[in-house]
Design an enzyme around this catalytic site. Structure first.
Site, PDB file in Angstrom:
ATOM      1  N   ARG A 166       2.938  -1.464  11.284  1.00  0.00           N
ATOM      2  CA  ARG A 166       2.963  -2.563  10.597  1.00  0.00           C
ATOM      3  C   ARG A 166       4.019  -2.669   9.081  1.00  0.00           C
ATOM      4  O   ARG A 166       3.830  -1.630   8.563  1.00  0.00           O
ATOM      5  CB  ARG A 166       1.527  -3.083  10.228  1.00  0.00           C
ATOM      6  CG  ARG A 166       1.851  -4.393   9.307  1.00  0.00           C
ATOM      7  CD  ARG A 166       0.269  -4.905   8.897  1.00  0.00           C
ATOM      8  NE  ARG A 166       0.318  -6.205   9.639  1.00  0.00           N
ATOM      9  CZ  ARG A 166      -0.374  -7.301   9.416  1.00  0.00           C
ATOM     10  NH1 ARG A 166      -0.835  -7.464   7.959  1.00  0.00           N
ATOM     11  NH2 ARG A 166      -0.558  -8.444  10.144  1.00  0.00           N
ATOM     12  N   GLY A 213      -4.021 -13.862  12.227  1.00  0.00           N
ATOM     13  CA  GLY A 213      -5.186 -13.272  11.327  1.00  0.00           C
ATOM     14  C   GLY A 213      -6.285 -14.359  10.917  1.00  0.00           C
ATOM     15  O   GLY A 213      -7.190 -14.608  11.805  1.00  0.00           O
ATOM     16  N   ARG A 214      -5.993 -15.300   9.989  1.00  0.00           N
ATOM     17  CA  ARG A 214      -6.928 -16.183   9.450  1.00  0.00           C
ATOM     18  C   ARG A 214      -7.646 -17.069  10.748  1.00  0.00           C
ATOM     19  O   ARG A 214      -8.747 -17.459  10.544  1.00  0.00           O
ATOM     20  CB  ARG A 214      -6.406 -17.080   8.297  1.00  0.00           C
ATOM     21  CG  ARG A 214      -6.340 -16.194   6.836  1.00  0.00           C
ATOM     22  CD  ARG A 214      -5.645 -16.862   6.019  1.00  0.00           C
ATOM     23  NE  ARG A 214      -4.146 -16.831   6.324  1.00  0.00           N
ATOM     24  CZ  ARG A 214      -3.244 -17.517   5.931  1.00  0.00           C
ATOM     25  NH1 ARG A 214      -3.387 -18.556   5.126  1.00  0.00           N
ATOM     26  NH2 ARG A 214      -1.968 -17.212   6.254  1.00  0.00           N
ATOM     27  N   TYR A 256       0.862  -1.260  -0.289  1.00  0.00           N
ATOM     28  CA  TYR A 256      -0.090  -0.061   0.073  1.00  0.00           C
ATOM     29  C   TYR A 256       0.892   1.399  -0.071  1.00  0.00           C
ATOM     30  O   TYR A 256       2.073   1.164  -0.209  1.00  0.00           O
ATOM     31  CB  TYR A 256      -0.871  -0.224   1.040  1.00  0.00           C
ATOM     32  CG  TYR A 256      -1.841  -1.119   0.898  1.00  0.00           C
ATOM     33  CD1 TYR A 256      -2.644  -1.423  -0.067  1.00  0.00           C
ATOM     34  CD2 TYR A 256      -2.082  -2.070   2.119  1.00  0.00           C
ATOM     35  CE1 TYR A 256      -3.723  -2.283  -0.268  1.00  0.00           C
ATOM     36  CE2 TYR A 256      -2.815  -3.125   1.938  1.00  0.00           C
ATOM     37  CZ  TYR A 256      -3.741  -3.358   0.799  1.00  0.00           C
ATOM     38  OH  TYR A 256      -4.402  -4.398   0.554  1.00  0.00           O
TER      39      TYR A 256
END
Length: 363
Positions: A225, A316-317, A178
């Site tokens: 992050r 996360g997942r 990003y």
């Protein structure tokens, strides 16, 4: 030796355990990027995490190009976040807002046809998620020097809005290809001004944004992050270890509360790591708590904390399908698998209907 269940101080935030919830885009907001009531239950269910890092949350319309993702630039968005943070706190949890600018990953359809911005005039590979299905990315325009003060102000506004909305702090999303990452990496940053060229210039936007956030909410409530791995959404660097150790060293000097990094472990099925782990080198230059994320099992996470590779692990997942992940890891209970078909759908299915362990055992 520390364990996953020992408390840890992350700046001003006292986390009761080291099993953190990583940021997870789930697309349950409105088309105006306002959080919805459905999100209250989702975050409340996961409040036993040592710390919840919210889904990536846009700082402006310019920076947000994901359908139904939430933002933090309007009063309506701030007000809609308040019952979510209240619910987490009432359940005994802690939550920080991840603030996000996607840069060239924003499709022009989110911007009324205007070009997205990036470090340079580049185009991301692949296709963008839009309200009209997947569409090819389009070329971004370089962010002008005169626009950078405006960008810093937008980050400051989002940070102030996060605190107003009840978050315990913020995390700067500087990873995964990003905007900040597009400035960091030499295959996406071709600038010849103070923000391009040598590493000390390419980390400039990262440090300026981080300092702006620190000035707004305090270093003890600011995390960052990074993703010091190989190619992510077309962003890559030819000297990744030198780049990311310089970035981490600069963040350490600023004195942020924690650094969380997405660095896949071994053979990853999700954005695999193309370079040797850089976390050991970063560990040497970053003085604060270091949190690692991606592909950890309960066993490998426990080992990483015990041997000092990391101070905590962000899952996360596993948190998608296991709202009570802390208990499941503590008791050695089986972990449920998320349904990929409902990751980004707008309803409760595959979002708030995953059972807690006690329900799963009796089902």
């Amino acid at each position: 030796m520390p364990t996953l269940f020992d408390p840890i101080q992350l700046g001003a935030i006292a986390a009761p355990n080291r099993i953190l919830m990583a940021p997870l885009t789930r697309a349950r907001g409105t088309r105006e990027h306002v959080p919805t009531a459905l999100m209250i239950d989702y975050y409340r269910q996961r409040a036993s995490a040592g710390l919840i890092i919210s889904e990536a949350t846009g700082i402006s319309q310019e920076g947000l190009g994901w359908p139904y993702a939430p933002g933090l630039w309007t009063d309506a968005q701030v007000e809609a976040w308040k019952p979510i943070t209240d619910a987490v706190h009432e359940a005994g949890g802690r939550i920080v807002a991840q603030v996000w600018h996607m840069g060239r990953i924003v499709h022009p359809s989110f911007l009324g046809g205007a070009q997205p911005v990036s470090s340079s005039a580049t185009t991301a590979p692949g296709t963008a998620h839009t309200y009209d299905g997947k569409q090819p990315y389009e070329q971004a325009r370089p962010l002008a020097l005169a626009e950078i003060p405006r960008l810093l102000d937008e980050y400051r506004r989002a940070a102030a809005h996060a605190i107003k909305a009840g978050f315990d702090g913020i995390q700067l999303h500087a990873a995964n290809g990003y905007l900040i990452d597009q400035f960091l990496r030499d295959n996406s940053n071709f600038r010849d001004d103070a923000y391009g060229g040598p590493i000390e210039n390419r980390i400039r936007l990262l440090t300026e944004v981080t300092q702006a956030l620190v000035d707004t909410v305090g270093a003890d409530r600011t995390g960052v992050r990074l993703s010091p791995n190989g190619d992510v959404q077309g962003a890559n660097d030819s000297h990744a270890e030198a780049l990311f150790t310089a970035a981490a060293g600069a963040l350490s000097q600023i004195g942020i509360a924690f650094l969380e990094m997405r660095e896949p472990q071994g053979d990853s099925s999700f954005r695999p790591n193309e370079v040797p782990p850089i976390a050991p080198a970063i560990r040497k230059v970053f003085a604060g708590p270091l949190i690692l994320n991606s592909d950890f099992t309960p066993e490998s996470a426990a080992q990483a904390v015990a041997d000092g590779t990391a101070d905590a692990i962000a899952f996360g997942r596993p948190y998608i399908a296991n709202p009570d992940l802390v208990r499941r890891i503590a008791e050695g209970l089986p972990l449920a698998t998320p349904d990929v078909k409902t990751l980004y759908s707008q309803g409760p299915e595959g979002y708030t209907d995953y059972p807690f362990a006690a329900e799963a055992v009796t089902a």
